[in-house]
Enzyme design. Structure first.
Site, short mmCIF file in Angstrom:
data_model
loop_
_atom_site.label_atom_id
_atom_site.label_comp_id
_atom_site.label_asym_id
_atom_site.label_seq_id
_atom_site.Cartn_x
_atom_site.Cartn_y
_atom_site.Cartn_z
N THR A 1 3.05 -8.20 -0.54
CA THR A 1 2.81 -8.26 0.74
C THR A 1 2.49 -9.47 1.49
O THR A 1 1.71 -10.22 0.95
CB THR A 1 1.94 -7.13 1.35
OG1 THR A 1 1.74 -7.49 2.78
CG2 THR A 1 0.70 -6.92 0.82
N MET B 1 1.71 -11.98 11.73
CA MET B 1 1.72 -10.68 11.16
C MET B 1 0.47 -10.59 10.62
O MET B 1 -0.52 -11.36 10.64
CB MET B 1 3.01 -10.55 10.28
CG MET B 1 4.14 -10.26 11.06
SD MET B 1 5.34 -9.70 9.75
CE MET B 1 6.87 -8.98 10.93
N GLY B 2 0.12 -9.24 10.43
CA GLY B 2 -1.06 -8.96 9.87
C GLY B 2 -1.57 -7.58 10.52
O GLY B 2 -2.06 -7.58 11.80
N GLN C 1 8.14 -15.43 9.13
CA GLN C 1 7.01 -15.32 8.16
C GLN C 1 7.62 -14.66 6.74
O GLN C 1 6.76 -14.78 5.94
CB GLN C 1 5.90 -14.79 8.26
CG GLN C 1 5.10 -15.47 9.74
CD GLN C 1 4.26 -14.57 10.62
OE1 GLN C 1 3.22 -14.58 10.39
NE2 GLN C 1 4.67 -13.82 11.49
N ASP D 1 0.85 -9.62 3.91
CA ASP D 1 -0.33 -9.38 4.76
C ASP D 1 -1.65 -9.62 3.72
O ASP D 1 -2.88 -9.64 4.34
CB ASP D 1 -0.57 -7.92 5.11
CG ASP D 1 0.29 -7.72 6.34
OD1 ASP D 1 1.12 -8.60 6.73
OD2 ASP D 1 0.50 -6.74 7.19
N HIS E 1 9.33 -11.98 11.79
CA HIS E 1 9.75 -11.95 10.73
C HIS E 1 10.24 -13.29 9.68
O HIS E 1 10.48 -13.55 8.73
CB HIS E 1 11.00 -10.97 10.67
CG HIS E 1 10.69 -9.63 10.79
ND1 HIS E 1 10.52 -9.18 12.00
CD2 HIS E 1 10.37 -8.55 9.87
CE1 HIS E 1 10.06 -7.87 11.90
NE2 HIS E 1 10.03 -7.47 10.86
N ARG F 1 -1.01 -27.94 27.20
CA ARG F 1 -1.14 -26.45 27.41
C ARG F 1 -1.83 -25.86 26.35
O ARG F 1 -2.19 -26.46 25.15
CB ARG F 1 0.41 -26.02 26.97
CG ARG F 1 1.31 -26.34 28.42
CD ARG F 1 2.56 -26.01 27.90
NE ARG F 1 3.50 -26.01 28.96
CZ ARG F 1 4.95 -26.34 28.63
NH1 ARG F 1 5.43 -26.49 27.71
NH2 ARG F 1 5.54 -26.30 29.90
N GLU G 1 0.61 -1.17 0.21
CA GLU G 1 0.27 0.06 -0.08
C GLU G 1 0.80 1.20 -0.17
O GLU G 1 0.39 2.28 -0.71
CB GLU G 1 -0.98 0.09 1.23
CG GLU G 1 -0.28 -0.45 2.49
CD GLU G 1 -0.87 -0.12 3.80
OE1 GLU G 1 -0.58 -0.29 5.00
OE2 GLU G 1 -1.69 1.09 3.70
N ARG H 1 1.51 -21.00 26.84
CA ARG H 1 2.76 -20.45 26.15
C ARG H 1 2.63 -19.81 25.13
O ARG H 1 1.44 -19.92 24.41
CB ARG H 1 3.46 -21.70 26.05
CG ARG H 1 4.10 -22.55 27.16
CD ARG H 1 5.11 -21.91 27.83
NE ARG H 1 5.73 -22.70 28.80
CZ ARG H 1 5.25 -22.56 30.22
NH1 ARG H 1 4.22 -22.02 30.42
NH2 ARG H 1 5.97 -23.32 31.17
#
Ligand code: F6P
Length: 342
Positions: free
Chosen positions: A125, A169-170, A274, A127, A272, A162, A103, A266
């Site tokens: 991206t 990310m996003g 990703q 995202d 990063h 657990r 963007e 946990r």
């Protein structure tokens, strides 16, 4: 000899090199010289360039990152920088410029088109939040990395009984959380588009435990926020495009879940990871198709456009429309994901 420039801006992602390679290979075939502008718009302000030959792009298809570097430099935020960009564009003798970015980078490209530069764009991206294209390259690699992480967290979650919270990310759109969450069989998925209701999240986890499950996976996007809350920041300082540094929601959520359910929890922040490493075959193919489309637009002198994927076809859409609003998640897909919550 006709000359074009190419730059990559904003956060990097896997697949950038496949676009660069495609542009260079196609352009050279058509008798063009290609100049790589180093580190995004910064390179055009400083006239920092590198010649891209067949040899330079050889072997880069499986390589993550971008061979010409990137930055989050915004020429519209620096006194005299736009003039420098225009001056250097002329000085370099560019017939056109191919801008590969999200963007922010494409937003600058759209504005510079209005100022008379010949620019075409390619959307990247992890995202996946660029409008007018079904998908951006980089996204497929990111969701595969996140899915593998969720798979790995499943086995250790089960052994230890657990709750595992995974922060992905996003920033404004929860595409990574949603698609990796569905693919990884997450028990709760939290995205920026839907405020987090902590009571509801804990109830879902308790219900799941009541039916005999002793572990759960919660996927949360970095940009998700609690109902009546704000985004969790790592740093309040704004970058040149007005973005803060996100990160930390996973830990806050993990603490709250443990406090409210009593289940040991946990937290893993993928960060990063990703964005790094080799692109998937899908991203290599999409990047290649976008690169070829961008060069085709240059050949046709059809500027102010962005390569896009619509269904199975690569098309050209107006840059201005692509950057006018972000593409948030498809709520129909979110409703599908919700069937598997708890
Ligand atoms: O490129 C988009 C993105 O990966 C966002 O999801 C994230 O908030 C941001 O980049 C992180 O940027 P940086 O590399 O500057 O930390």
């Amino acid at each position: 000899m006709k000359k074009i420039g190419i730059l990559t801006g904003g956060g990097d992602c896997p697949g950038l090199n496949s676009v660069i390679r495609a542009v260079v290979r196609y352009a050279i075939k058509e008798g063009y010289r290609v100049v790589g502008i180093k580190n995004g718009w910064k390179g055009l302000i400083e006239c920092d360039t590198v010649d891209l030959s067949l040899a330079t792009v050889s072997g880069i298809l499986p390589k993550g990152g971008t061979i010409i570097g990137t930055s989050r430099t915004n020429p519209y935020k620096k006194e005299g920088a736009v003039e420098k960009v225009k001056e250097n564009y002329k000085k370099l003798g560019l017939e056109a410029l191919i801008a590969i970015g999200g963007e922010d980078t494409l937003g600058v490209a759209a504005k510079l088109c209005v100022e008379g530069l010949n620019i075409v764009g390619a959307p990247k991206t992890i995202d996946n939040d660029i409008s007018c294209t079904d998908v951006t390259f980089g996204f497929d690699t990111a969701i595969n990395i996140a899915t593998e992480a969720i798979d790995r967290l499943h086995t250790t979650a089960e052994s230890h009984n657990r709750i595992m919270v995974v922060e992905v990310m996003g920033r404004h759109a929860g595409w990574i959380a949603l698609e990796a969450g569905i693919a990884g069989g997450a028990d709760v998925i939290l995205i920026p588009e839907v405020p987090i209701d902590l009571i509801e999240v804990c109830d879902l986890l308790k219900k799941r435990h009541a039916r005999g499950k002793s572990f759960s996976i919660v996927v949360v996007a970095e940009g998700a926020k609690f109902k009546e809350g704000t985004m969790v920041l790592q740093e309040e300082k704004l970058d040149q495009f007005g973005h803060v540094r996100l990160g930390g929601i996973g830990h806050i959520l993990g603490d709250e879940i443990e406090k409210n359910t009593g289940y040991e929890t946990r937290v893993t922040v993928l960060g990063h990871i990703q964005r790094g490493g080799t692109p998937t075959a899908f991203d290599r193919v999409l990047g290649t198709r976008f690169g070829v489309k961008a060069m085709e637009l240059v050949l046709k002198k059809d500027y102010g456009k962005m390569a896009a994927l619509e269904g199975n076809k690569v098309s050209a859409v107006p840059l201005k429309a692509a950057v006018s609003e972000l593409k948030t998640v498809d709520m129909e897909l979110y409703d599908i994901a919700k069937i598997f919550f708890g």
